[in-house]
Design a protein around this motif. Structure first.
Motif, short mmCIF file in Angstrom:
data_model
loop_
_atom_site.label_atom_id
_atom_site.label_comp_id
_atom_site.label_asym_id
_atom_site.label_seq_id
_atom_site.Cartn_x
_atom_site.Cartn_y
_atom_site.Cartn_z
N GLU A 37 36.89 32.51 43.71
CA GLU A 37 35.44 32.69 43.52
C GLU A 37 34.67 32.21 44.75
O GLU A 37 33.68 32.83 45.15
N ARG A 56 46.70 36.09 36.21
CA ARG A 56 45.35 35.78 35.73
C ARG A 56 44.29 36.50 36.56
O ARG A 56 43.34 37.06 36.02
N GLU A 57 44.49 36.48 37.89
CA GLU A 57 43.49 37.08 38.77
C GLU A 57 43.33 38.58 38.49
O GLU A 57 42.21 39.10 38.44
N VAL A 87 45.25 27.80 30.71
CA VAL A 87 44.00 27.24 30.19
C VAL A 87 44.18 27.04 28.68
O VAL A 87 45.09 27.60 28.06
N LYS A 125 49.24 25.53 42.83
CA LYS A 125 47.87 25.24 42.42
C LYS A 125 47.69 25.61 40.95
O LYS A 125 48.27 26.59 40.47
N SER A 126 46.86 24.86 40.23
CA SER A 126 46.59 25.20 38.83
C SER A 126 45.81 26.51 38.76
O SER A 126 45.21 26.96 39.74
N GLN A 127 45.84 27.12 37.59
CA GLN A 127 45.09 28.37 37.40
C GLN A 127 43.63 28.17 37.72
O GLN A 127 42.99 29.02 38.35
N ASN A 128 43.06 27.05 37.26
CA ASN A 128 41.63 26.80 37.51
C ASN A 128 41.35 26.63 39.00
O ASN A 128 40.34 27.13 39.51
N ALA A 129 42.25 25.95 39.71
CA ALA A 129 42.05 25.75 41.15
C ALA A 129 42.16 27.07 41.89
O ALA A 129 41.39 27.34 42.83
N ARG A 130 43.10 27.92 41.48
CA ARG A 130 43.26 29.23 42.12
C ARG A 130 42.02 30.09 41.89
O ARG A 130 41.53 30.76 42.80
N GLN A 131 41.52 30.06 40.66
CA GLN A 131 40.35 30.87 40.35
C GLN A 131 39.11 30.37 41.09
O GLN A 131 38.30 31.16 41.58
N ARG A 132 38.99 29.05 41.21
CA ARG A 132 37.87 28.46 41.93
C ARG A 132 37.90 28.88 43.40
O ARG A 132 36.89 29.24 43.98
#
Length: 378
Positions: A294, A90-91, A118, A284-291
């Protein structure tokens, strides 16, 4: 050489100029002209060498000129996916999407990015609106294809990015399922940091008379990275890391742990010492990794602690320091890790904490890179 000398059209040149691009990197200099000439590319390059622009610019140029020629025709109004960029995480997909946003600014091309982890609703809506370029991770791509939301029978340009990481993450079977669905008459741009036998075999099966470009061998490290090693017992590593972070003024530090559990323990110790830190790993969830990513980019978090699988898509401008808290047991992984710093000609620094049990890993790294790490004493 300048980008203007690479026969790049004006709308793309204008976007590159606004991004501050003036001189192409070696892989861009060697890949862009052959790719514009419709040749297949086999590119061997470390992360941070500028390969996203190397494959994106020719594709954007082809699609933009093709759209201008067919302007007004009904089939252009109903956009079909004409370029597919496949990437493992995803990243990385988001990173490529950000580059496409910049490079397509003065064209009428549409792109979107899809990945798992997601809800698919917004991604499906974007696809229904029509896109010229699709950036995708393998699992979500196949899922939406099976649901009938994606057709790839009109793809003219196919990019397989980070092929060796695809193999590491178990996506090789997904890729083999995908390939027969692509048109045989297409351009393929294939990029990998390393070339194990399985990847070499895959490249031979999908490339037609490719131009081979190898700008930096997998065993090399960027000259602008200062590399040092601390010989320290495993139980003392946390204290050493905290001491170095307190003494230094680095705003962004990327720490590598061999395991997910280890990454969590490192974050706990750093946070207890009053230093902002977050982990990024497969649990970690995708959202947590992206957060977390960022926050790190925005300097809200000073230290990011990552495992190797999660870190491949991390692309931070002017990352000051990489710390190998645990040595990798595969020497090529060391090269990928420290390649997060010293990017695009910037100066970087990599520190390695080596316990007695890891000496053999250090020996393998120095043999591969043909470089003795500077020993920090006391």
């Amino acid at each position: 050489m300048t980008f203007k000398e690479l026969n790049i059209i004006e709308p793309i040149l204008q976007a590159l100029t606004e991004k501050g691009y003036s001189t192409p990197t070696p892989i861009q200099e060697q890949a862009i002209l052959p790719a514009i000439d419709h040749q297949d590319i086999l590119g061997l390059a470390q992360t941070g060498t500028g390969k996203t622009a190397a494959f994106s610019i020719p594709i954007i140029q082809h699609l933009h000129l093709d759209s201008l020629q067919k302007e007004g025709e009904e089939k252009i109004a109903k956009r079909a996916i004409r370029a597919l960029i496949l990437t493992p995480t995803r990243e990385l997909a988001i990173q490529i999407g950000e580059s496409l946003k910049d490079y397509t600014r003065y064209t009428d091309l549409q792109y979107t990015v899809i990945f798992g982890g997601v809800k698919q609703g917004s991604q499906v809506n974007r696809l229904k609106a029509g896109v010229d370029i699709l950036v995708a991770t393998p699992g979500r791509l196949l899922d939406l294809m099976h649901q009938g939301h994606i057709k790839i029978n009109k793809v003219q340009h196919f990019v397989l990015d980070e092929a060796d990481r695809m193999l590491d993450m178990g996506f090789i079977h997904d890729i083999k399922r995908l390939l027969p669905r692509l048109p045989k008459n297409r351009q393929t741009l294939f990029f990998s940091a390393t070339m194990p036998r399985s990847i070499a075999s895959l490249s031979r099966s999908i490339l037609k008379n490719p131009i081979r470009i190898e700008v930096t061998p997998a065993s090399s490290v960027v000259d602008t990275i200062e590399q040092e090693v601390y010989f320290v017992e495993q139980n003392d590593k946390k204290d050493l890391l905290v001491k170095l972070l307190h003494e230094g003024d680095m705003k962004s530090v990327l720490v590598f742990s061999r395991t997910k559990h280890g990454a969590n323990k490192i974050v706990k110790a750093i946070t207890k010492a009053g230093i902002t830190s977050e982990p990024i790993h497969g649990n970690k969830s995708q959202n947590a990794r992206q957060r977390a990513l960022e926050n790190f980019k925005a300097h809200k978090t000073r230290v990011l602690v990552a495992t190797d699988i999660a870190a491949r898509g991390i692309d931070i401008e002017n990352l000051e320091l990489v710390v190998n808290y645990d040595l990798p047991n595969i020497p090529e992984t060391y090269v990928h890790r420290i390649g997060r710093t010293g990017r695009a000609g910037n100066v970087g620094k990599a520190l390695t904490f080596c316990a007695a049990s890891e000496r053999i890993f250090l020996k393998d790294i120095e043999k591969l890179t043909k470089n003795k790490l500077s020993i920090v004493k006391n």
